[in-house]
Design a protein around this motif. Structure first.
Motif, PDB file in Angstrom:
ATOM      1  N   PHE A 245       3.394  18.787   2.661  1.00 41.20           N
ATOM      2  CA  PHE A 245       3.327  18.182   1.332  1.00 41.20           C
ATOM      3  C   PHE A 245       4.101  16.862   1.307  1.00 41.20           C
ATOM      4  O   PHE A 245       3.643  15.869   0.729  1.00 41.20           O
ATOM      5  CB  PHE A 245       3.895  19.151   0.299  1.00 41.20           C
ATOM      6  CG  PHE A 245       3.433  18.888  -1.102  1.00 41.20           C
ATOM      7  CD1 PHE A 245       2.256  19.440  -1.574  1.00 41.20           C
ATOM      8  CD2 PHE A 245       4.173  18.082  -1.956  1.00 41.20           C
ATOM      9  CE1 PHE A 245       1.816  19.196  -2.864  1.00 41.20           C
ATOM     10  CE2 PHE A 245       3.751  17.833  -3.247  1.00 41.20           C
ATOM     11  CZ  PHE A 245       2.567  18.391  -3.709  1.00 41.20           C
ATOM     12  N   LEU A 246       5.262  16.844   1.969  1.00 37.60           N
ATOM     13  CA  LEU A 246       6.031  15.596   2.057  1.00 37.60           C
ATOM     14  C   LEU A 246       5.289  14.568   2.906  1.00 37.60           C
ATOM     15  O   LEU A 246       5.345  13.361   2.616  1.00 37.60           O
ATOM     16  CB  LEU A 246       7.416  15.879   2.645  1.00 37.60           C
ATOM     17  CG  LEU A 246       8.368  16.706   1.769  1.00 37.60           C
ATOM     18  CD1 LEU A 246       9.693  16.926   2.482  1.00 37.60           C
ATOM     19  CD2 LEU A 246       8.603  16.022   0.434  1.00 37.60           C
ATOM     20  N   HIS A 247       4.607  15.014   3.952  1.00 41.99           N
ATOM     21  CA  HIS A 247       3.774  14.090   4.737  1.00 41.99           C
ATOM     22  C   HIS A 247       2.727  13.431   3.845  1.00 41.99           C
ATOM     23  O   HIS A 247       2.512  12.212   3.913  1.00 41.99           O
ATOM     24  CB  HIS A 247       3.065  14.852   5.866  1.00 41.99           C
ATOM     25  CG  HIS A 247       3.956  15.179   7.021  1.00 41.99           C
ATOM     26  ND1 HIS A 247       3.734  16.257   7.848  1.00 41.99           N
ATOM     27  CD2 HIS A 247       5.066  14.571   7.504  1.00 41.99           C
ATOM     28  CE1 HIS A 247       4.659  16.305   8.776  1.00 41.99           C
ATOM     29  NE2 HIS A 247       5.483  15.298   8.585  1.00 41.99           N
ATOM     30  N   GLY A 248       2.058  14.242   3.015  1.00 41.77           N
ATOM     31  CA  GLY A 248       1.030  13.697   2.141  1.00 41.77           C
ATOM     32  C   GLY A 248       1.586  12.748   1.103  1.00 41.77           C
ATOM     33  O   GLY A 248       1.000  11.690   0.822  1.00 41.77           O
ATOM     34  N   MET A 249       2.740  13.089   0.513  1.00 40.62           N
ATOM     35  CA  MET A 249       3.372  12.205  -0.466  1.00 40.62           C
ATOM     36  C   MET A 249       3.764  10.876   0.175  1.00 40.62           C
ATOM     37  O   MET A 249       3.537   9.801  -0.392  1.00 40.62           O
ATOM     38  CB  MET A 249       4.614  12.878  -1.057  1.00 40.62           C
ATOM     39  CG  MET A 249       4.341  14.050  -1.967  1.00 40.62           C
ATOM     40  SD  MET A 249       5.877  14.818  -2.535  1.00 40.62           S
ATOM     41  CE  MET A 249       6.692  13.430  -3.329  1.00 40.62           C
ATOM     42  N   GLY A 250       4.354  10.943   1.358  1.00 38.72           N
ATOM     43  CA  GLY A 250       4.831   9.726   2.006  1.00 38.72           C
ATOM     44  C   GLY A 250       3.725   8.813   2.490  1.00 38.72           C
ATOM     45  O   GLY A 250       3.868   7.583   2.485  1.00 38.72           O
ATOM     46  N   ALA A 251       2.607   9.404   2.912  1.00 37.12           N
ATOM     47  CA  ALA A 251       1.508   8.592   3.442  1.00 37.12           C
ATOM     48  C   ALA A 251       0.635   8.003   2.351  1.00 37.12           C
ATOM     49  O   ALA A 251      -0.149   7.092   2.627  1.00 37.12           O
ATOM     50  CB  ALA A 251       0.645   9.438   4.390  1.00 37.12           C
ATOM     51  N   THR A 252       0.773   8.486   1.114  1.00 37.46           N
ATOM     52  CA  THR A 252      -0.072   7.988   0.024  1.00 37.46           C
ATOM     53  C   THR A 252       0.062   6.485  -0.189  1.00 37.46           C
ATOM     54  O   THR A 252      -0.949   5.781  -0.292  1.00 37.46           O
ATOM     55  CB  THR A 252       0.233   8.755  -1.275  1.00 37.46           C
ATOM     56  OG1 THR A 252      -0.062  10.139  -1.083  1.00 37.46           O
ATOM     57  CG2 THR A 252      -0.604   8.232  -2.419  1.00 37.46           C
ATOM     58  N   PRO A 253       1.282   5.917  -0.283  1.00 34.11           N
ATOM     59  CA  PRO A 253       1.371   4.457  -0.460  1.00 34.11           C
ATOM     60  C   PRO A 253       0.855   3.676   0.745  1.00 34.11           C
ATOM     61  O   PRO A 253       0.398   2.545   0.596  1.00 34.11           O
ATOM     62  CB  PRO A 253       2.877   4.210  -0.670  1.00 34.11           C
ATOM     63  CG  PRO A 253       3.470   5.531  -0.980  1.00 34.11           C
ATOM     64  CD  PRO A 253       2.611   6.535  -0.292  1.00 34.11           C
ATOM     65  N   LEU A 254       0.906   4.287   1.916  1.00 39.86           N
ATOM     66  CA  LEU A 254       0.608   3.551   3.145  1.00 39.86           C
ATOM     67  C   LEU A 254      -0.817   3.027   3.157  1.00 39.86           C
ATOM     68  O   LEU A 254      -1.068   1.865   3.524  1.00 39.86           O
ATOM     69  CB  LEU A 254       0.863   4.464   4.348  1.00 39.86           C
ATOM     70  CG  LEU A 254       1.052   3.797   5.710  1.00 39.86           C
ATOM     71  CD1 LEU A 254       2.207   2.821   5.681  1.00 39.86           C
ATOM     72  CD2 LEU A 254       1.305   4.861   6.779  1.00 39.86           C
ATOM     73  N   TYR A 255      -1.770   3.851   2.745  1.00 39.74           N
ATOM     74  CA  TYR A 255      -3.182   3.464   2.844  1.00 39.74           C
ATOM     75  C   TYR A 255      -3.760   2.949   1.531  1.00 39.74           C
ATOM     76  O   TYR A 255      -4.965   2.711   1.441  1.00 39.74           O
ATOM     77  CB  TYR A 255      -3.996   4.649   3.358  1.00 39.74           C
ATOM     78  CG  TYR A 255      -3.601   5.032   4.760  1.00 39.74           C
ATOM     79  CD1 TYR A 255      -3.971   4.248   5.843  1.00 39.74           C
ATOM     80  CD2 TYR A 255      -2.812   6.152   5.001  1.00 39.74           C
ATOM     81  CE1 TYR A 255      -3.586   4.581   7.126  1.00 39.74           C
ATOM     82  CE2 TYR A 255      -2.422   6.497   6.284  1.00 39.74           C
ATOM     83  CZ  TYR A 255      -2.813   5.705   7.340  1.00 39.74           C
ATOM     84  OH  TYR A 255      -2.425   6.029   8.611  1.00 39.74           O
ATOM     85  N   THR A 256      -2.923   2.796   0.525  1.00 43.25           N
ATOM     86  CA  THR A 256      -3.356   2.152  -0.720  1.00 43.25           C
ATOM     87  C   THR A 256      -2.571   0.860  -0.927  1.00 43.25           C
ATOM     88  O   THR A 256      -3.128  -0.230  -0.875  1.00 43.25           O
ATOM     89  CB  THR A 256      -3.159   3.107  -1.912  1.00 43.25           C
ATOM     90  OG1 THR A 256      -1.810   3.597  -1.921  1.00 43.25           O
ATOM     91  CG2 THR A 256      -4.113   4.278  -1.824  1.00 43.25           C
ATOM     92  N   LEU A 257      -1.266   0.993  -1.135  1.00 48.03           N
ATOM     93  CA  LEU A 257      -0.436  -0.192  -1.367  1.00 48.03           C
ATOM     94  C   LEU A 257      -0.292  -1.033  -0.109  1.00 48.03           C
ATOM     95  O   LEU A 257      -0.209  -2.266  -0.191  1.00 48.03           O
ATOM     96  CB  LEU A 257       0.952   0.241  -1.868  1.00 48.03           C
ATOM     97  CG  LEU A 257       0.979   1.143  -3.105  1.00 48.03           C
ATOM     98  CD1 LEU A 257       2.408   1.428  -3.511  1.00 48.03           C
ATOM     99  CD2 LEU A 257       0.202   0.519  -4.246  1.00 48.03           C
ATOM    100  N   GLY A 258      -0.256  -0.392   1.065  1.00 47.69           N
ATOM    101  CA  GLY A 258      -0.128  -1.152   2.308  1.00 47.69           C
ATOM    102  C   GLY A 258      -1.318  -2.064   2.541  1.00 47.69           C
ATOM    103  O   GLY A 258      -1.170  -3.217   2.954  1.00 47.69           O
ATOM    104  N   VAL A 259      -2.506  -1.551   2.258  1.00 47.50           N
ATOM    105  CA  VAL A 259      -3.723  -2.350   2.439  1.00 47.50           C
ATOM    106  C   VAL A 259      -3.740  -3.529   1.470  1.00 47.50           C
ATOM    107  O   VAL A 259      -4.030  -4.666   1.855  1.00 47.50           O
ATOM    108  CB  VAL A 259      -4.969  -1.466   2.257  1.00 47.50           C
ATOM    109  CG1 VAL A 259      -6.233  -2.308   2.235  1.00 47.50           C
ATOM    110  CG2 VAL A 259      -5.053  -0.429   3.376  1.00 47.50           C
ATOM    111  N   THR A 260      -3.426  -3.270   0.195  1.00 52.69           N
ATOM    112  CA  THR A 260      -3.468  -4.360  -0.781  1.00 52.69           C
ATOM    113  C   THR A 260      -2.340  -5.365  -0.549  1.00 52.69           C
ATOM    114  O   THR A 260      -2.519  -6.556  -0.817  1.00 52.69           O
ATOM    115  CB  THR A 260      -3.367  -3.798  -2.206  1.00 52.69           C
ATOM    116  OG1 THR A 260      -2.244  -2.924  -2.304  1.00 52.69           O
ATOM    117  CG2 THR A 260      -4.615  -3.026  -2.565  1.00 52.69           C
ATOM    118  N   TYR A 261      -1.196  -4.910  -0.057  1.00 50.78           N
ATOM    119  CA  TYR A 261      -0.096  -5.849   0.234  1.00 50.78           C
ATOM    120  C   TYR A 261      -0.501  -6.807   1.353  1.00 50.78           C
ATOM    121  O   TYR A 261      -0.211  -8.013   1.297  1.00 50.78           O
ATOM    122  CB  TYR A 261       1.163  -5.079   0.619  1.00 50.78           C
ATOM    123  CG  TYR A 261       2.400  -5.943   0.729  1.00 50.78           C
ATOM    124  CD1 TYR A 261       2.982  -6.509  -0.398  1.00 50.78           C
ATOM    125  CD2 TYR A 261       2.985  -6.194   1.966  1.00 50.78           C
ATOM    126  CE1 TYR A 261       4.119  -7.297  -0.301  1.00 50.78           C
ATOM    127  CE2 TYR A 261       4.127  -6.982   2.071  1.00 50.78           C
ATOM    128  CZ  TYR A 261       4.685  -7.527   0.936  1.00 50.78           C
ATOM    129  OH  TYR A 261       5.816  -8.313   1.039  1.00 50.78           O
TER     130      TYR A 261
END
Length: 734
Positions: A245-261
């Motif tokens: 569950f922590l893996h999923g929470m932590g990876a959520t910004p990576l493939y949304t906010l990381g791409v847009t950044y």
């Protein structure tokens, strides 16, 4: 003394220690003299009379109309001694650091390439942990903590559940907030999840393996304990689920906010290449996870303790926990530099001003609401944001197309090794290695090539969707290769009787006169290949009474096998541990076309992602990616393995028997497996093709006249709007 400049010229203006980018400014005429530009143009090189250039960002015309450089003769030397200071047009600090600690040496990394490097490391660690280590060690965890298959399935699903829960919150508020901080804290949480996942190894007692050297040989001790009671160790599944569950929470910004950044801080034409590199690292991660995790599984879980069983033994538990410790420590370390990045990189406003909006034009004009600088900053705007995306048919059908592709990717990544294992009669480790050799060049190469093609041909949104359509149709044609298959290796009692006659499908007869006195158990599945090139369920079912101390080709040899046909040359029949080697002549053809299917499937991933970013308003990009990820996971990623698994299970010939309960499948019928794989592939590929066609037909780009005066062309100026691009200032002009 030469004045130092920013290490990259492509991401903005040349920053010197004497330049202070601030909000206060002299009159516009000073800006013209500073950059050597005529007073009719602002410091960004964009005509001040053009209002369209400002539609994709919050009031960029106000910031660009102000001079980007203001110095006075008296303060130039002082600023040079104090070092570099980056300040945006709105007074925002653009220096890389943590709070007030912004040393000059860190500014070398304050570029798009620096961000890309750290995000690639983070995505590599995420892919290696979640898609590599987890899939590799799940069998060892089941064995060590007495877990059932459905319990381990819940552990694997916890990642996607957490991602779906967090996606709306993270993509909506993070998209309008400080993206690097969201990213950094996300990577840190992901690292904590990895450390938590390894915790049960240190809180449980030592693993005691029951020696079973004699089990499986005819005449040996065939009794095995059959415990129906659940062990207390199975409660550790909740710790594993929390770690996932922590893996999923932590990876959520990576493939949304990381791409847009990344997309916001590079040229529009370079964005697909940056995103492709980012996703390629995420694809290489699982490959590394399989290789490194496999190496760790060859080490006994209790390091330093001597054991009398080999890794091939079904009671062996490898050191599954080492990889999670390393990945967790790496994630904690990489989160530190990510947390130090500014909200936007120096010079990024230049690309915001130059960007041409390609957002889908809604008939009622409601898409213009997203251009409001204050839109999306409060919870009240959340329903309106969702409604705007639902009114965008191009976005909706791109999401549905992504879900169909994700279903195939998730299904093939889960059952691809199983398909190769059955078709070519390979061991599980050999099949995983074969599949890795396919996925790394095809998946990684296709991902990078997709972004490269978008950049190479300077494709607009409609052209990108057409490229996705071409890739989907190509993979659809290649998937017909599953019409052919390799024949099953003959197996006594499963595919044929012991005397060689055909055995009807679904009817097992593992007992014959040659092994009737052995008392063989169906629970001990350990296939052997007889000298007559026929496979047997176990050494006991082959009637073998002796185990040779000498290995043959690295495999254990069983002798005096009464069920194995004797020959004049070899004398009494014997058998080697493991499956018989397949001599399928269609092997090369199957592998070649599987490579093509994987290549074109991944080739469309980055173009589809780029089209999603282009067809929505700039302020909705992060939120749009979050919504797309929810659709992709709920309709594709989560049900994909279930759909493929249920179809493949229909081709099972031999099921595992666990104390009277049906377990996993041991032997599949290759022809049925190919047929069901073909049906599933055709259904999802046809759906994906249909969705891309509808998305292309319904896409309505902005009118051409709205883009005049602004451009996202490359340095060579190869763009539809090249003739409208004003010259940018050069070093001689500054």
């Amino acid at each position: 003394m030469a004045m130092p400049q920013n290490s990259t010229r492509e991401n903005g203006f040349c920053f010197t220690p004497a330049l202070n980018f601030s909000h206060s400014s002299p009159h516009p005429g000073d800006a013209s003299r500073i950059f050597g530009a005529p007073s009719g143009r602002d410091a960004c090189g964009t005509s001040l009379s053009n209002g369209t250039a400002t539609s994709s960002a919050p009031s960029p015309s106000n910031s660009c109309a102000q001079p980007l450089c203001s110095t006075t003769p008296g303060e130039e030397e002082t600023q040079f001694e104090e070092g570099i200071k980056y300040v945006s047009a709105e007074g925002e600090e653009l220096a890389c650091g943590w709070g007030g600690f912004t040393p000059a040496c860190l500014q070398l990394c304050n570029t798009s390439k620096g961000v890309l490097f750290f995000l690639c490391v983070a995505s590599f660690l995420q892919g290696m942990t979640v898609n590599g280590f987890i899939n590799t060690v799940i069998t060892s965890i089941e064995r060590r903590f007495d877990l059932r298959s459905y319990q381990s399935g819940l552990i694997a699903s916890s990642y996607d559940i957490a991602a779906c829960v967090c996606l709306i919150f993270v993509s909506y508020f993070g998209g309008n907030g400080h993206k690097p901080r969201w990213l950094g804290w996300g990577v840190l949480v992901m690292g904590l999840g990895s450390l938590l996942f390894a915790l049960p190894h240190f809180t449980t007692g030592q693993y005691e393996a029951r020696s079973a050297a004699k089990v499986g040989v005819c005449g040996g001790n065939q009794s095995l304990p059959c415990s129906q009671a659940a062990s207390s160790l199975s409660n550790y599944r909740f710790v594993f689920m929390l770690g996932q569950f922590l893996h999923g929470m932590g990876a959520t910004p990576l493939y949304t906010l990381g791409v847009t950044y990344l997309d916001e801080n590079v040229k529009t034409n370079y964005s697909p290449v940056y995103i492709a590199v980012f996703y390629t690292a995420a694809i290489l991660g699982p490959a590394a996870g399989y290789l490194v995790g496999g190496m760790f599984l060859n080490i006994f879980t209790e390091i330093g303790r001597e054991i009398d069983i080999a890794p091939e033994n079904t009671l062996w538990v490898g050191a599954w926990w080492i990889g999670f410790l390393g990945a967790g420590a790496g994630a904690l370390l990489i989160s530190i530099p990510i947390l130090g990045y500014p909200q936007r990189l120096p010079g990024s406003q230049r690309y915001i001003v130059m960007r041409v909006s390609e957002a889908h034009q809604i008939k009622d004009g409601s898409h213009k609401k997203a251009s409001d600088p204050d839109f999306g900053k409060t919870v009240k705007d959340l329903p309106r944001s969702v409604l705007l995306l639902l009114k965008n048919p191009t976005f909706i059908f791109l999401c549905l197309a992504g879900a169909t592709e994700a279903t195939l990717i998730a299904g093939m990544s889960t059952f691809g090794p199983k398909f190769l294992e059955s078709q070519f009669s390979l061991s599980a480790s050999e099949a995983a290695t074969f599949f890795g050799y396919l996925v790394v060049p095809a998946g990684g190469g296709g991902t990078f090539l997709g972004g490269f093609l978008v950049n190479k041909f300077k494709l607009r949104c409609s052209g990108i969707i057409k490229l996705c359509l071409f890739c989907t149709v190509s993979s659809l044609l290649a998937i017909f290769i599953f019409f052919i298959h390799c024949p099953n290796m003959p197996m006594a009692g499963v595919t044929q009787t012991y005397d060689g006659s055909a055995l009807p499908g679904g009817h097992l007869n593992l007992t014959a006169a040659c092994n009737a006195e052995c008392g063989c158990l169906q629970e001990t599945y350990s296939p052997v290949c007889g000298s007559d090139d026929i496979m047997y369920y176990s050494p006991c079912h082959a009637g073998c009474r002796k185990v040779s101390e000498n290995l043959r080709n690295g495999k254990k040899v069983y002798g005096e096998c009464s069920c194995v046909s004797k020959t004049l040359l070899s004398g009494p029949g014997d058998a080697e541990a493991g499956k018989c080697t397949s001599s399928c002549v269609k092997k090369s053809l199957l592998l070649c076309f599987m490579f093509v299917v994987i290549l074109f499937t991944f080739l469309s991933s980055i173009p589809a992602l780029t089209a999603t970013l282009r067809c929505v308003s700039d302020r909705q990009r992060s939120f749009a990616l979050g919504i797309q990820w929810i659709v992709v996971r709920t309709l594709g990623g989560i049900p994909g393995p279930i759909a493929f698994g249920s179809m493949i299970d229909k081709s099972c010939l031999l099921w595992q028997d666990q104390c009277g309960e049906q377990g996993s499948c041991y032997v599949y019928q290759n022809s049925a497996m190919s047929r069901y794989t073909l049906i599933a592939g055709l259904v999802y590929k046809v759906l994906g093709t249909t969705f891309f066609i509808v998305a292309c037909l319904l896409y309505k780009p902005p009118p051409p006249e709205s883009a005049l005066g602004s451009s996202d062309a490359s340095e060579n100026g190869n763009s539809d709007l090249q003739e409208h691009k004003p010259p940018l200032p050069t070093e001689e002009d500054i």
